[in-house]
Design a protein around this motif. Structure first.
Motif, PDB file in Angstrom:
ATOM      1  N   SER A  86      -5.516  -1.555 -11.733  1.00  0.00           N
ATOM      2  CA  SER A  86      -4.548  -1.959 -12.757  1.00  0.00           C
ATOM      3  C   SER A  86      -3.614  -0.914 -13.450  1.00  0.00           C
ATOM      4  CB  SER A  86      -5.311  -2.775 -13.858  1.00  0.00           C
ATOM      5  OG  SER A  86      -6.333  -1.637 -14.453  1.00  0.00           O
ATOM      6  N   TRP A  87      -3.710   0.366 -12.941  1.00  0.00           N
ATOM      7  CA  TRP A  87      -2.817   1.234 -13.489  1.00  0.00           C
ATOM      8  C   TRP A  87      -1.822   1.957 -12.454  1.00  0.00           C
ATOM      9  CZ3 TRP A  87      -8.325   1.688 -13.201  1.00  0.00           C
ATOM     10  CH2 TRP A  87      -8.542   2.634 -12.200  1.00  0.00           C
ATOM     11  N   ARG A  88      -1.717   1.286 -11.378  1.00  0.00           N
ATOM     12  CA  ARG A  88      -0.685   1.897 -10.344  1.00  0.00           C
ATOM     13  C   ARG A  88       0.726   1.697 -10.484  1.00  0.00           C
ATOM     14  NH1 ARG A  88      -1.910  -3.302  -9.432  1.00  0.00           N
ATOM     15  NH2 ARG A  88      -0.284  -4.768  -8.784  1.00  0.00           N
ATOM     16  N   TRP A  89       1.549   2.461  -9.784  1.00  0.00           N
ATOM     17  CA  TRP A  89       2.741   2.286  -9.816  1.00  0.00           C
ATOM     18  C   TRP A  89       3.185   0.938  -9.819  1.00  0.00           C
ATOM     19  CZ3 TRP A  89       6.588   4.932 -12.012  1.00  0.00           C
ATOM     20  CH2 TRP A  89       7.950   4.455 -11.655  1.00  0.00           C
ATOM     21  N   GLY A  90       4.023   0.161 -10.670  1.00  0.00           N
ATOM     22  CA  GLY A  90       4.469  -1.086 -10.254  1.00  0.00           C
ATOM     23  C   GLY A  90       3.277  -1.957 -10.552  1.00  0.00           C
ATOM     24  N   TYR A  91       2.440  -1.776 -11.466  1.00  0.00           N
ATOM     25  CA  TYR A  91       1.278  -2.636 -11.957  1.00  0.00           C
ATOM     26  C   TYR A  91       1.746  -4.102 -12.583  1.00  0.00           C
ATOM     27  CZ  TYR A  91       0.953  -1.201 -16.724  1.00  0.00           C
ATOM     28  OH  TYR A  91       0.986  -0.779 -18.123  1.00  0.00           O
ATOM     29  N   GLY A  92       3.225  -4.094 -12.866  1.00  0.00           N
ATOM     30  CA  GLY A  92       3.641  -5.499 -13.240  1.00  0.00           C
ATOM     31  C   GLY A  92       4.029  -6.275 -12.213  1.00  0.00           C
ATOM     32  N   TYR A  93       3.755  -6.247 -11.098  1.00  0.00           N
ATOM     33  CA  TYR A  93       3.755  -7.066  -9.968  1.00  0.00           C
ATOM     34  C   TYR A  93       2.380  -7.342  -9.317  1.00  0.00           C
ATOM     35  CZ  TYR A  93       8.821  -5.994 -10.350  1.00  0.00           C
ATOM     36  OH  TYR A  93      10.134  -5.890 -11.013  1.00  0.00           O
ATOM     37  N   HIS A  94       2.358  -8.259  -8.648  1.00  0.00           N
ATOM     38  CA  HIS A  94       1.181  -8.479  -7.465  1.00  0.00           C
ATOM     39  C   HIS A  94       1.208  -7.554  -6.704  1.00  0.00           C
ATOM     40  CE1 HIS A  94       0.475 -12.636  -9.104  1.00  0.00           C
ATOM     41  NE2 HIS A  94       1.688 -12.935  -9.096  1.00  0.00           N
ATOM     42  N   TRP A  95      -0.203  -7.135  -6.568  1.00  0.00           N
ATOM     43  CA  TRP A  95      -0.514  -5.971  -5.302  1.00  0.00           C
ATOM     44  C   TRP A  95      -0.517  -6.837  -4.262  1.00  0.00           C
ATOM     45  CZ3 TRP A  95      -4.675  -5.623  -2.083  1.00  0.00           C
ATOM     46  CH2 TRP A  95      -4.854  -4.349  -1.432  1.00  0.00           C
ATOM     47  N   PRO A  96      -0.329  -6.124  -3.036  1.00  0.00           N
ATOM     48  CA  PRO A  96       0.123  -5.151  -2.887  1.00  0.00           C
ATOM     49  C   PRO A  96       1.711  -4.775  -2.996  1.00  0.00           C
ATOM     50  CG  PRO A  96      -0.065  -5.694  -0.612  1.00  0.00           C
ATOM     51  CD  PRO A  96      -0.578  -6.695  -1.581  1.00  0.00           C
ATOM     52  N   ARG A  97       2.419  -3.857  -3.494  1.00  0.00           N
ATOM     53  CA  ARG A  97       3.898  -3.478  -3.654  1.00  0.00           C
ATOM     54  C   ARG A  97       3.875  -2.229  -3.681  1.00  0.00           C
ATOM     55  NH1 ARG A  97       8.205  -6.391  -6.269  1.00  0.00           N
ATOM     56  NH2 ARG A  97       9.761  -4.738  -6.941  1.00  0.00           N
ATOM     57  N   SER A  98       4.736  -1.791  -2.946  1.00  0.00           N
ATOM     58  CA  SER A  98       5.137  -0.155  -2.527  1.00  0.00           C
ATOM     59  C   SER A  98       6.235   0.164  -3.330  1.00  0.00           C
ATOM     60  CB  SER A  98       5.382  -0.093  -0.964  1.00  0.00           C
ATOM     61  OG  SER A  98       5.405   1.416  -0.840  1.00  0.00           O
ATOM     62  N   TYR A  99       6.813   1.374  -2.910  1.00  0.00           N
ATOM     63  CA  TYR A  99       8.005   1.997  -3.810  1.00  0.00           C
ATOM     64  C   TYR A  99       9.150   0.855  -3.402  1.00  0.00           C
ATOM     65  CZ  TYR A  99       5.405   6.061  -4.445  1.00  0.00           C
ATOM     66  OH  TYR A  99       4.399   6.923  -4.857  1.00  0.00           O
ATOM     67  N   THR A 100      10.192   0.681  -4.196  1.00  0.00           N
ATOM     68  CA  THR A 100      11.373   0.334  -4.027  1.00  0.00           C
ATOM     69  C   THR A 100      12.141   1.366  -3.491  1.00  0.00           C
ATOM     70  OG1 THR A 100      12.371   0.703  -6.089  1.00  0.00           O
ATOM     71  CG2 THR A 100      11.119  -1.674  -5.650  1.00  0.00           C
ATOM     72  N   GLU A 101      13.454   0.844  -3.086  1.00  0.00           N
ATOM     73  CA  GLU A 101      14.553   1.915  -2.442  1.00  0.00           C
ATOM     74  C   GLU A 101      15.136   2.606  -3.706  1.00  0.00           C
ATOM     75  OE1 GLU A 101      15.090   2.724   0.548  1.00  0.00           O
ATOM     76  OE2 GLU A 101      13.448   1.631   1.193  1.00  0.00           O
ATOM     77  N   SER A 102      15.183   3.757  -3.511  1.00  0.00           N
ATOM     78  CA  SER A 102      16.125   4.910  -4.655  1.00  0.00           C
ATOM     79  C   SER A 102      17.486   4.383  -4.633  1.00  0.00           C
ATOM     80  CB  SER A 102      15.806   6.145  -4.386  1.00  0.00           C
ATOM     81  OG  SER A 102      16.375   6.934  -5.275  1.00  0.00           O
ATOM     82  N   ASN A 103      18.098   4.304  -5.604  1.00  0.00           N
ATOM     83  CA  ASN A 103      19.797   4.092  -5.753  1.00  0.00           C
ATOM     84  C   ASN A 103      20.359   5.395  -5.563  1.00  0.00           C
ATOM     85  OD1 ASN A 103      19.496   1.539  -6.468  1.00  0.00           O
ATOM     86  ND2 ASN A 103      19.106   1.962  -8.523  1.00  0.00           N
ATOM     87  N   ASN A 104      19.544   6.512  -5.462  1.00  0.00           N
ATOM     88  CA  ASN A 104      20.124   7.936  -5.589  1.00  0.00           C
ATOM     89  C   ASN A 104      19.827   8.673  -4.270  1.00  0.00           C
ATOM     90  OD1 ASN A 104      20.984   7.654  -8.025  1.00  0.00           O
ATOM     91  ND2 ASN A 104      19.444   8.674  -9.214  1.00  0.00           N
TER      92      ASN A 104
END
Length: 104
Positions: A86-104
């Motif tokens: 419940s404390w993972r990166w992106g915990y505001g979304y349903h699991w599993p969810r990986s990193y998003t693409e970086s804009n930089n």
């Protein structure tokens, strides 16, 4: 977002223990809440590195470099987005969810 924002302040019981011992929240509690907001929203690997470094820098600035390093290590190890926590990166979304693409 799939879930509303939640925070426990500084995780691992740190806010609770500090408050019990000293009668107040840790001096960096607001930084932990800001860090939780970043983790809730998720984003790229770069976004996560920035959030984790900002937390470490802020706690160091508050005069607690050892706590800062320990907190940084804990979030780097335990906050990966593919962990079913419940404390993972992106915990505001349903699991599993990986990193998003970086804009930089």
């Amino acid at each position: 977002m799939d879930y509303p924002f939640t925070t426990d302040g500084c995780s691992g019981g740190m806010t609770y223990v500090w408050s019990t011992a000293f009668g107040r929240s840790p001096p960096w509690n607001d930084l932990c809440i800001e860090h939780d907001r970043a983790y809730w929203a998720g984003g790229s690997k770069r976004d996560r590195r920035i959030a984790d470094r900002a937390l470490m820098a802020g706690v160091t600035t508050n005069g607690h470099p050892i706590f800062a390093f320990l907190m940084w290590a804990a979030v780097r190890i335990g906050g990966h987005p593919l962990l079913p926590t419940s404390w993972r990166w992106g915990y505001g979304y349903h699991w599993p969810r990986s990193y998003t693409e970086s804009n930089n």
